[in-house]
Write an enzyme that holds these catalytic residues in place. Structure first.
Site, short mmCIF file in Angstrom:
data_model
loop_
_atom_site.label_atom_id
_atom_site.label_comp_id
_atom_site.label_asym_id
_atom_site.label_seq_id
_atom_site.Cartn_x
_atom_site.Cartn_y
_atom_site.Cartn_z
N ASP A 75 0.96 -1.20 -0.12
CA ASP A 75 -0.10 0.17 -0.11
C ASP A 75 0.83 1.27 0.18
OD1 ASP A 75 -2.41 1.44 -0.13
OD2 ASP A 75 -2.70 1.13 2.06
N ASN A 90 -10.86 -2.88 -5.72
CA ASN A 90 -10.05 -2.02 -6.46
C ASN A 90 -10.70 -1.71 -7.68
OD1 ASN A 90 -6.61 -3.07 -4.94
ND2 ASN A 90 -8.29 -1.06 -4.58
C1 IPE Z 1 -5.39 -2.79 -0.21
O1 IPE Z 1 -5.27 -1.54 -0.61
C2 IPE Z 1 -5.43 -3.40 -1.51
C3 IPE Z 1 -4.11 -3.72 -2.15
C4 IPE Z 1 -3.05 -3.43 -1.67
C5 IPE Z 1 -4.12 -4.53 -3.51
P1 IPE Z 1 -6.21 -0.24 -0.85
O2 IPE Z 1 -5.44 0.80 -0.80
O3 IPE Z 1 -7.03 -0.61 -1.85
O4 IPE Z 1 -7.22 -0.52 0.53
P2 IPE Z 1 -8.15 0.62 1.07
O5 IPE Z 1 -8.96 1.12 0.18
O6 IPE Z 1 -7.24 1.83 1.54
O7 IPE Z 1 -8.72 -0.14 2.17
C1 IPE Z 2 -1.50 0.25 -3.59
O1 IPE Z 2 -1.41 1.59 -3.56
C2 IPE Z 2 -1.64 -0.51 -4.82
C3 IPE Z 2 -3.16 -1.16 -5.17
C4 IPE Z 2 -4.01 -0.90 -4.25
C5 IPE Z 2 -3.22 -1.58 -6.47
P1 IPE Z 2 -2.45 2.63 -3.58
O2 IPE Z 2 -2.84 2.66 -5.01
O3 IPE Z 2 -3.73 2.00 -2.57
O4 IPE Z 2 -1.88 3.94 -2.84
P2 IPE Z 2 -2.53 4.86 -2.12
O5 IPE Z 2 -3.04 4.04 -0.77
O6 IPE Z 2 -3.44 5.57 -2.71
O7 IPE Z 2 -1.36 5.67 -1.43
MG MG Z 3 -4.13 2.29 -0.88
#
Ligand code: IPE
Ligand code: IPE
Ligand code: MG
Length: 242
Positions: free
Chosen positions: A15, A63
């Site tokens: 994340d 996602n």
């Molecule tokens: C969780 O991260 C999913 C992945 C790392 C693939 P998200 O960024 O999507 O999760 P939330 O929305 O903060 O819970």
């Molecule tokens: C994790 O990084 C990647 C996926 C969930 C695919 P994010 O895209 O959630 O990054 P933040 O949380 O917006 O920083």
């Molecule tokens: Mg995220």
């Protein structure tokens, strides 16, 4: 129950890509692109450290709520990573597989690439890398329930072991350690059944900045954990052994 020095199964919620990019005034996609280096470093570090199972959360069923352009970018990026690093994964003896991958919005080329890498590395025994893609923990539990019902098993015959046998990849051991980068402290529907007794570490560092040294630091921190699984640990004060 004792804690092994090296966690057998480590699961990472990768994340912070978007925030990494935002801090640089770059589009979110640059953060995803920068994540590739981390993915490979973590895989190599886990393999070298003797981790037997590594699971990476790459795309959740939630996602799909992101803009089409970002989702589309991720599909192509994952394709690039899977194809580019297939020889390395093979050479390191890593068995790769993909957890989820049921939504019809996933482009067929990606489903094919996932199948190709699974087949290519299927005989490897060094470490099992599970990439959770289009994965949701609740969805897996619902699917297991459906599968159980279809099997016609008597309700009294269903226990935790029987139930778990209907989850996808039922050979997956319980997760010992979950690492979620970026400081967020939540599970976001990741391998809900398997993380029941996991230890958790929430490094502040964003995923694209997470390096092998950070991963090794997480393993060190895990070694200091006292895993009791509901029991008690004999201590220096002479309390009875469990
Ligand atoms: C969780 O991260 C999913 C992945 C790392 C693939 P998200 O960024 O999507 O999760 P939330 O929305 O903060 O819970
Ligand atoms: C994790 O990084 C990647 C996926 C969930 C695919 P994010 O895209 O959630 O990054 P933040 O949380 O917006 O920083
Ligand atoms: Mg995220």
């Amino acid at each position: 129950m004792t804690t092994r020095d090296v966690p057998r199964h480590v699961a990472c919620v990768m994340d912070g890509n978007g925030r990494w990019a935002a801090r640089r005034s770059l589009p979110r996609t640059s953060g995803h692109r920068a994540a590739e280096t981390t993915v490979i470093e973590v895989i190599e570090a886990a393999r070298s450290a003797g981790v037997e199972w590594l699971s990476l959360y790459a795309f959740s069923t939630e996602n799909w709520r992101r803009p089409d352009t970002e989702v589309d970018f991720l599909m192509h990026l994952v394709r690039h990573v899977v194809r580019k690093h297939a020889p390395l994964l093979l050479a390191r003896g890593i068995r790769c597989r993909f957890l989820g991958v049921t939504d019809s919005r996933i482009p067929p080329f990606l489903v094919r690439d996932f199948g190709d890498l699974t087949t290519l590395t299927g005989a490897n025994r060094g470490m099992t890398l599970t990439v959770a893609f289009d994965h949701g923990g609740r969805g897996d539990i619902v699917e297991a329930a459906r599968s159980l019902i279809r099997s016609g098993v008597a309700p009294e015959a269903v226990d935790e072991r029987e139930f778990a046998a209907h989850l996808p990849f039922p050979d997956t051991p319980d997760v010992d350690l979950v690492i979620r980068t970026s400081g967020e402290q939540r599970i976001s529907n990741f391998m809900l059944w398997q993380v029941a007794y996991a230890e958790w570490i929430f490094p502040q560092v964003l995923w694209p900045d997470f390096r092998a040294t950070h991963f090794l630091e997480c393993l060190r921190s895990y070694r200091g954990r006292d895993r009791r699984f509901g029991g008690i640990t004999p201590n220096a004060n002479g309390e009875p052994r469990p």
